[in-house]
Scaffold this motif. Structure first.
Motif, mmCIF file in Angstrom:
data_model
loop_
_atom_site.group_PDB
_atom_site.id
_atom_site.type_symbol
_atom_site.label_atom_id
_atom_site.label_comp_id
_atom_site.label_asym_id
_atom_site.label_seq_id
_atom_site.Cartn_x
_atom_site.Cartn_y
_atom_site.Cartn_z
ATOM 1 N N LEU A 1 -6.492 60.865 47.375
ATOM 2 C CA LEU A 1 -5.751 61.935 46.662
ATOM 3 C C LEU A 1 -6.153 63.097 47.397
ATOM 4 C CD1 LEU A 1 -7.174 60.968 43.075
ATOM 5 C CD2 LEU A 1 -5.000 61.594 43.727
ATOM 6 N N TYR B 1 -3.438 64.348 36.507
ATOM 7 C CA TYR B 1 -4.747 64.604 37.183
ATOM 8 C C TYR B 1 -5.044 65.961 37.867
ATOM 9 C CZ TYR B 1 -9.141 63.223 39.309
ATOM 10 O OH TYR B 1 -10.469 63.316 39.648
ATOM 11 N N THR C 1 -5.384 56.971 38.416
ATOM 12 C CA THR C 1 -6.239 57.713 39.380
ATOM 13 C C THR C 1 -7.749 57.140 38.964
ATOM 14 O OG1 THR C 1 -6.474 59.402 37.700
ATOM 15 C CG2 THR C 1 -5.462 59.827 39.738
ATOM 16 N N LEU D 1 -5.306 57.191 44.142
ATOM 17 C CA LEU D 1 -4.347 56.968 43.315
ATOM 18 C C LEU D 1 -3.971 55.618 43.527
ATOM 19 C CD1 LEU D 1 -2.568 58.880 41.647
ATOM 20 C CD2 LEU D 1 -0.929 58.678 43.742
#
Length: 299
Positions: A123, A63, A102, A109
């Motif tokens: 995050l 991600y 995510t 997360l």
């Protein structure tokens, strides 16, 4: 529908994890090898060992230019592609991590695994925001609804637990499987949640009520993964029975069985993970036979 395109070899031990990247042609695999491997779909070849790891890898998640690596040790690492290095490694759980996802809308997360707890991380700086006990034993699968309002956890105690993503409060338990739940996926348009289990069945739960709509005797053994095609109305399943099956996402008709028996080529052991390439042209599969296989979708 799907035909064998290439077998990529190089792993020395069983492979458990796959992840795409932002680059259309690059993907990653990992398992018992103590390293994350980078592959190219352009050349259909090994590129390099991207990074070493300290213990076996059970999950990979990509991600926003970062690769998250969930380990058997209970730690996860973050590889930053801009900095081209591991920026942090966190001892998140006391037992193996089986899934990482995510929540984009919350910039969070989630990690979970054999200890049954779900940890929520920022995050921004990877500080722990919250932790709750989703089960008293293993949580193997996570699925997040397309609108990011709900999250489903597949648990060893046969239950699927639905939580509200706004505050991580328990919404309901889904009872139907007779053995541990090992795979989960929401339909891309949010029509239903589909679950796979060690009982070899797929169950289709209608949304928004999660009413059980259908039970499909899909495989002979554990269903380890469910993957919806990014644009076409198909989904694929993979199993301990060494087969991949392609299904119609609207009426659940079985289109194709990819196995050594049926196709003359396929995996020789349990298929632990499948995923579609970003452009939807390929299905990638891997498992205990140490091979990464690429299947081409024929229009």
């Amino acid at each position: 529908m799907l035909k064998h395109y290439k077998t990529l070899s190089g792993h020395q031990n069983p492979v458990y994890a796959l992840a795409n990247s932002d680059q259309e042609e690059i993907f990653f695999s990992a398992g018992n090898d103590k390293g994350v491997v980078e592959w190219s779909l352009a050349t259909m070849a090994f590129v390099k060992v991207k990074m070493p790891v300290q213990s076996s890898v059970y999950h990979l998640h990509y991600y926003n230019n970062q690769l998250f690596i969930g380990e058997r040790s209970g730690a996860f690492s973050v590889y930053d592609f801009k900095e081209e290095k591991v920026t942090i490694r966190i001892n998140a759980h006391t037992k193996p991590i089986f899934n990482i996802q995510t929540v984009k809308s919350k910039n969070e997360l989630l990690t979970t695994g054999e200890d049954g707890s779900v940890a929520v991380w920022s995050l921004k700086d990877f500080t722990e925001i919250y932790r709750f006990q989703a089960a008293y034993d293993t949580v193997r699968a996570i699925a997040i609804s397309p609108d990011e309002t709900e999250i489903a956890f597949g648990c060893k105690d046969h239950l699927i637990k639905i939580y509200n993503l706004a505050d991580y409060s328990l919404k309901q338990n889904l009872e139907g499987h007779t053995l541990p739940v090992t795979s989960l996926a929401y339909h891309p348009n949010g029509k239903y949640l589909i679950s796979g289990s060690r009982d070899a069945q797929l169950k289709v739960w209608g949304l928004p009520t999660y009413k059980l709509l259908q039970t499909i005797p899909a495989h002979l053994f554990t269903i380890y993964d469910i993957a919806f095609h990014p644009t076409l109305p198909y989904f694929a399943t993979s199993s301990q029975d060494k087969s991949i099956k392609l299904w119609d996402a609207e009426n659940f008709k079985l289109y194709k069985i990819l196995s050594l028996e049926k196709a003359g080529i396929g995996h020789t052991h349990s298929i632990n993970k499948i995923m579609w390439s970003n452009n939807g042209k390929f299905l990638i599969s891997t498992g205990d036979d140490r091979k990464v296989m690429v299947w081409e979708i024929e229009n």
